[in-house]
Design an enzyme around this catalytic site. Sequence first.
Site, mmCIF file in Angstrom:
data_model
loop_
_atom_site.group_PDB
_atom_site.id
_atom_site.type_symbol
_atom_site.label_atom_id
_atom_site.label_comp_id
_atom_site.label_asym_id
_atom_site.label_seq_id
_atom_site.Cartn_x
_atom_site.Cartn_y
_atom_site.Cartn_z
ATOM 1 N N HIS A 193 41.099 -48.443 -12.848
ATOM 2 C CA HIS A 193 40.531 -48.619 -11.514
ATOM 3 C C HIS A 193 41.499 -49.329 -10.567
ATOM 4 O O HIS A 193 41.091 -49.953 -9.592
ATOM 5 C CB HIS A 193 39.187 -49.354 -11.569
ATOM 6 C CG HIS A 193 38.096 -48.496 -12.148
ATOM 7 N ND1 HIS A 193 36.786 -48.887 -12.202
ATOM 8 C CD2 HIS A 193 38.129 -47.249 -12.688
ATOM 9 C CE1 HIS A 193 36.051 -47.922 -12.756
ATOM 10 N NE2 HIS A 193 36.860 -46.919 -13.055
ATOM 11 N N TYR A 240 39.353 -46.779 -5.773
ATOM 12 C CA TYR A 240 39.079 -48.181 -6.080
ATOM 13 C C TYR A 240 40.019 -49.141 -5.362
ATOM 14 O O TYR A 240 39.716 -50.328 -5.243
ATOM 15 C CB TYR A 240 39.150 -48.416 -7.596
ATOM 16 C CG TYR A 240 37.987 -47.804 -8.329
ATOM 17 C CD1 TYR A 240 36.805 -48.513 -8.516
ATOM 18 C CD2 TYR A 240 38.054 -46.508 -8.819
ATOM 19 C CE1 TYR A 240 35.725 -47.954 -9.171
ATOM 20 C CE2 TYR A 240 36.982 -45.932 -9.470
ATOM 21 C CZ TYR A 240 35.816 -46.656 -9.650
ATOM 22 O OH TYR A 240 34.746 -46.093 -10.288
#
Length: 413
Positions: A193, A240
């Site tokens: 992420h 992200y």
Amino acid sequence: MKIAVVGGASTYTPELVDGIARLGLPVSELALIDPAAQRLAVVGGFSARIFGRYGGSGLVTWTSTLAEGLDGADVVLIQLRVGGQAARISDETFPLEFGRIGQETTGAGGLAKAMRTVPVVLDIAEQVRRLAKPDAWIINFTNPVGIMTRALLDAGHRAIGLCNVAIGFQRRFAAELGVQPEQVRLDHVGLNHLTWERGVRVNGVDHLPEMLDKHVEELAAGVVLPPAILLSQQAIPSYYLRYFYCHDEVVAEERGTPTRGQAVADIERQLLEIYADPTQDTKPELLGKRGGAFYSEAAVGLLRSLYGEPGYHSVNVRNRGTFPFLPDDAVIEVCADVDATGPHPAPAGYLDPAIRGLIAHVSAYEELALEAALHGGRERVYRALLAHPTTGQGDVAAGLADRLLAANKAFLP
């Protein structure tokens, strides 16, 4: 092979089952394991119907007993959520009290999830060591994937972390370039992420410079980031990265809208009603809104490579020199050649300082986060939060630490 799925009552599970059956992975038994017996019966029955529809010769079983489900497994997939959607909603809301993002894998919410989850995953892994086959792989989907995978590897388990971000990019780029997904070879680097696509190669030709030159507005919109960031880094960050590069904007949005966890809880209720229909044997369109696009393709592709067909996959693995600026025992997310002996990433080479610096910063946080999850104590929680780039200030870290511990009292010793 026997595949055991810990967290088998997840509404994600039919996506995995569909992929295994549709793509013809040779499975003798698919054992779904979950303590939520009533929900497991619904998901298990639906999964069996999906498997049967494709003519799979293997058996779909379900049990609430780890010993029964793990016995003799060749591979164990872990996809659990300690505390369910209620805990996720907490992770997405309490940081907002301090003007910080509420997210289940990043920042204070991600640390809360790690602290609830690491001890549970490690306990399951010890039972895998005892009950599954001696050479069984643990494939971890449980978030935060990087921290979970490091916990497993530090404990000596044969584990790989898996996420669907890279395969999502691969599928998108293949469609744009008019080629088959398998022809696209990404230069995917970072942490779970926290990744960037530095190259999009087809037959050895990197198409990323041309894509950034001609389609940067569209590419930036796809990850909800300003085009200037992509052009500055000459890379495509994952969605992200918005939590870092557009932090205050995201906080303002989150304060005015329902959380993702609330939306998912509603989707899950609808999905379980559909799954309970005894005539339903295909995954519903609504499942696509649950998240996890191409989750099953990523899992099946990785399993094929670990059990006989070498391939190139995005994985969470030990650093071991891939990024020379990180310790060898750090866990990173990169694309790697994978065969029966495991993943083999190549050295990443030069990374832009803006990318390199943020990777190093978040990797240090993850090291401290794992210490907090393993050993507890407010001071460890505070140190981890203080180290996270989105926290920034000592008084904020202190407030977040106290709020995190209060919100998770039921799950922490």
